[in-house]
Motif scaffolding. Structure first.
Motif, mmCIF file in Angstrom:
data_model
loop_
_atom_site.group_PDB
_atom_site.id
_atom_site.type_symbol
_atom_site.label_atom_id
_atom_site.label_comp_id
_atom_site.label_asym_id
_atom_site.label_seq_id
_atom_site.Cartn_x
_atom_site.Cartn_y
_atom_site.Cartn_z
ATOM 1 N N VAL A 188 0.847 -1.197 0.000
ATOM 2 C CA VAL A 188 0.000 0.000 0.000
ATOM 3 C C VAL A 188 0.883 1.247 0.000
ATOM 4 N N LYS A 189 0.310 2.344 -0.490
ATOM 5 C CA LYS A 189 1.057 3.607 -0.477
ATOM 6 C C LYS A 189 0.949 4.296 0.870
ATOM 7 N N ASP A 190 -0.182 4.094 1.559
ATOM 8 C CA ASP A 190 -0.439 4.813 2.811
ATOM 9 C C ASP A 190 -0.909 3.793 3.849
ATOM 10 N N ILE A 191 0.004 3.383 4.717
ATOM 11 C CA ILE A 191 -0.296 2.292 5.634
ATOM 12 C C ILE A 191 -1.313 2.719 6.699
ATOM 13 N N ALA A 192 -1.333 4.002 7.042
ATOM 14 C CA ALA A 192 -2.312 4.479 8.026
ATOM 15 C C ALA A 192 -3.718 4.407 7.437
ATOM 16 N N ALA A 193 -3.848 4.830 6.180
ATOM 17 C CA ALA A 193 -5.161 4.775 5.523
ATOM 18 C C ALA A 193 -5.602 3.324 5.330
ATOM 19 N N ALA A 194 -4.663 2.466 4.942
ATOM 20 C CA ALA A 194 -5.000 1.051 4.730
ATOM 21 C C ALA A 194 -5.389 0.390 6.054
ATOM 22 N N ILE A 231 -2.449 -7.733 10.633
ATOM 23 C CA ILE A 231 -3.874 -7.789 10.943
ATOM 24 C C ILE A 231 -4.199 -9.242 11.238
ATOM 25 N N GLU A 232 -4.718 -9.474 12.423
ATOM 26 C CA GLU A 232 -5.020 -10.851 12.846
ATOM 27 C C GLU A 232 -6.428 -11.217 12.405
ATOM 28 N N LEU A 233 -6.526 -12.263 11.613
ATOM 29 C CA LEU A 233 -7.829 -12.839 11.282
ATOM 30 C C LEU A 233 -7.932 -14.172 12.024
ATOM 31 N N PRO A 234 -9.120 -14.726 12.126
ATOM 32 C CA PRO A 234 -9.253 -15.978 12.880
ATOM 33 C C PRO A 234 -8.373 -17.108 12.341
ATOM 34 N N ASN A 235 -8.154 -17.157 11.031
ATOM 35 C CA ASN A 235 -7.421 -18.294 10.469
ATOM 36 C C ASN A 235 -6.093 -17.935 9.832
ATOM 37 N N THR A 236 -5.765 -16.644 9.713
ATOM 38 C CA THR A 236 -4.486 -16.258 9.111
ATOM 39 C C THR A 236 -4.226 -14.786 9.419
ATOM 40 N N LYS A 237 -3.243 -14.205 8.761
ATOM 41 C CA LYS A 237 -2.946 -12.789 8.967
ATOM 42 C C LYS A 237 -2.884 -12.071 7.616
ATOM 43 N N ILE A 238 -3.100 -10.781 7.667
ATOM 44 C CA ILE A 238 -2.832 -9.911 6.527
ATOM 45 C C ILE A 238 -1.672 -9.019 6.939
ATOM 46 N N VAL A 275 -8.906 1.241 6.881
ATOM 47 C CA VAL A 275 -9.880 0.465 6.090
ATOM 48 C C VAL A 275 -10.134 -0.877 6.764
ATOM 49 N N TYR A 276 -9.064 -1.552 7.169
ATOM 50 C CA TYR A 276 -9.221 -2.859 7.800
ATOM 51 C C TYR A 276 -9.862 -2.743 9.186
ATOM 52 N N ASN A 323 -11.785 -0.114 10.414
ATOM 53 C CA ASN A 323 -13.112 0.507 10.469
ATOM 54 C C ASN A 323 -14.111 -0.166 9.536
ATOM 55 N N ALA A 324 -13.735 -0.299 8.253
ATOM 56 C CA ALA A 324 -14.698 -0.870 7.312
ATOM 57 C C ALA A 324 -14.844 -2.375 7.522
ATOM 58 N N LEU A 325 -13.724 -3.065 7.762
ATOM 59 C CA LEU A 325 -13.764 -4.529 7.839
ATOM 60 C C LEU A 325 -13.812 -5.044 9.275
ATOM 61 N N GLY A 326 -13.626 -4.148 10.241
ATOM 62 C CA GLY A 326 -13.755 -4.552 11.645
ATOM 63 C C GLY A 326 -12.696 -5.533 12.102
ATOM 64 N N ALA A 327 -11.483 -5.421 11.561
ATOM 65 C CA ALA A 327 -10.410 -6.369 11.895
ATOM 66 C C ALA A 327 -9.554 -5.842 13.045
ATOM 67 N N LYS A 328 -8.834 -6.789 13.668
ATOM 68 C CA LYS A 328 -7.912 -6.460 14.749
ATOM 69 C C LYS A 328 -6.564 -6.074 14.125
ATOM 70 N N VAL A 329 -6.275 -4.776 14.139
ATOM 71 C CA VAL A 329 -5.112 -4.239 13.417
ATOM 72 C C VAL A 329 -4.009 -3.899 14.416
ATOM 73 N N GLY A 330 -2.813 -4.406 14.188
ATOM 74 C CA GLY A 330 -1.677 -4.155 15.069
ATOM 75 C C GLY A 330 -1.026 -2.807 14.791
ATOM 76 N N PRO A 331 0.046 -2.501 15.538
ATOM 77 C CA PRO A 331 0.744 -1.229 15.353
ATOM 78 C C PRO A 331 1.641 -1.244 14.108
ATOM 79 N N VAL A 332 2.003 -0.058 13.611
ATOM 80 C CA VAL A 332 2.954 0.050 12.505
ATOM 81 C C VAL A 332 4.367 -0.163 13.063
ATOM 82 N N THR A 333 5.123 -1.057 12.436
ATOM 83 C CA THR A 333 6.527 -1.203 12.824
ATOM 84 C C THR A 333 7.403 -0.955 11.594
ATOM 85 N N GLU A 334 8.474 -0.210 11.810
ATOM 86 C CA GLU A 334 9.394 0.083 10.710
ATOM 87 C C GLU A 334 10.475 -0.978 10.669
ATOM 88 N N GLN A 335 10.729 -1.484 9.459
ATOM 89 C CA GLN A 335 11.763 -2.504 9.289
ATOM 90 C C GLN A 335 12.754 -2.025 8.245
#
Ligand code: CO
Length: 134
Positions: free
Chosen positions: A12-18, A46-53, A21-22, A24-36
């Motif tokens: 994604v170009k904008d990780i805060a905006a993305a 993003i933790e989903l019940p069966n995998t991650k995004i 989306v996950y 607010n719109a999708l109601g997912a459990k979104v972790g913090p931004v980490t720089e690597q």
């Protein structure tokens, strides 16, 4: 050889905006931004019940995902990550079958602190594949 789907990575170009989306719109459990900086990316899991995004935003000059986003300005699926028990055995088996391993062919420590390798998309149906030893 491969086990569970560990994550699907989306560039994604904008990780805060993305993240919003996950969250607010999708109601997912979104972790913090980490720089690597070693990998040239900022990452959110993003933790989903069966995998991650995994959301990836370019970080610094020469980020490996900058070129991808030039071709896909709205963002897009960048790679899929499959779990393996033994990454060196998996690598050697794949290389013996002619698959190309990216970089110097040795595992690096990935976003979860575990050894990872990337496989050439041309050898895997046009999809960049990450292997992670779990
Ligand atoms: Co990944």
């Amino acid at each position: 050889m491969i086990g569970r789907l560990n994550h699907v990575a989306i560039a994604v170009k904008d990780i805060a905006a993305a993240s919003a989306v996950y969250r607010n719109a999708l109601g997912a459990k979104v972790g913090p931004v980490t720089e690597q900086p070693d990998h040239g990316v900022s990452v959110v899991f993003i933790e989903l019940p069966n995998t991650k995004i995994e959301l990836l935003e370019p970080l610094g000059a020469g980020s490996p995902i900058a070129k991808f986003l030039e071709k896909a300005p709205d963002g897009g699926i960048h790679h899929v990550c499959y779990e393996v028990d033994d990454i060196l055995a998996a690598r050697d088996q794949l290389k013996a079958q002619g698959a190309r391993v990216l970089g110097d062919g040795n595992p690096k420590i990935g976003a979860h602190g575990k050894p990872v390798l990337f496989l050439h998309p041309k050898d895997f149906c046009g999809t960049l594949v990450e292997l992670e030893q779990v």
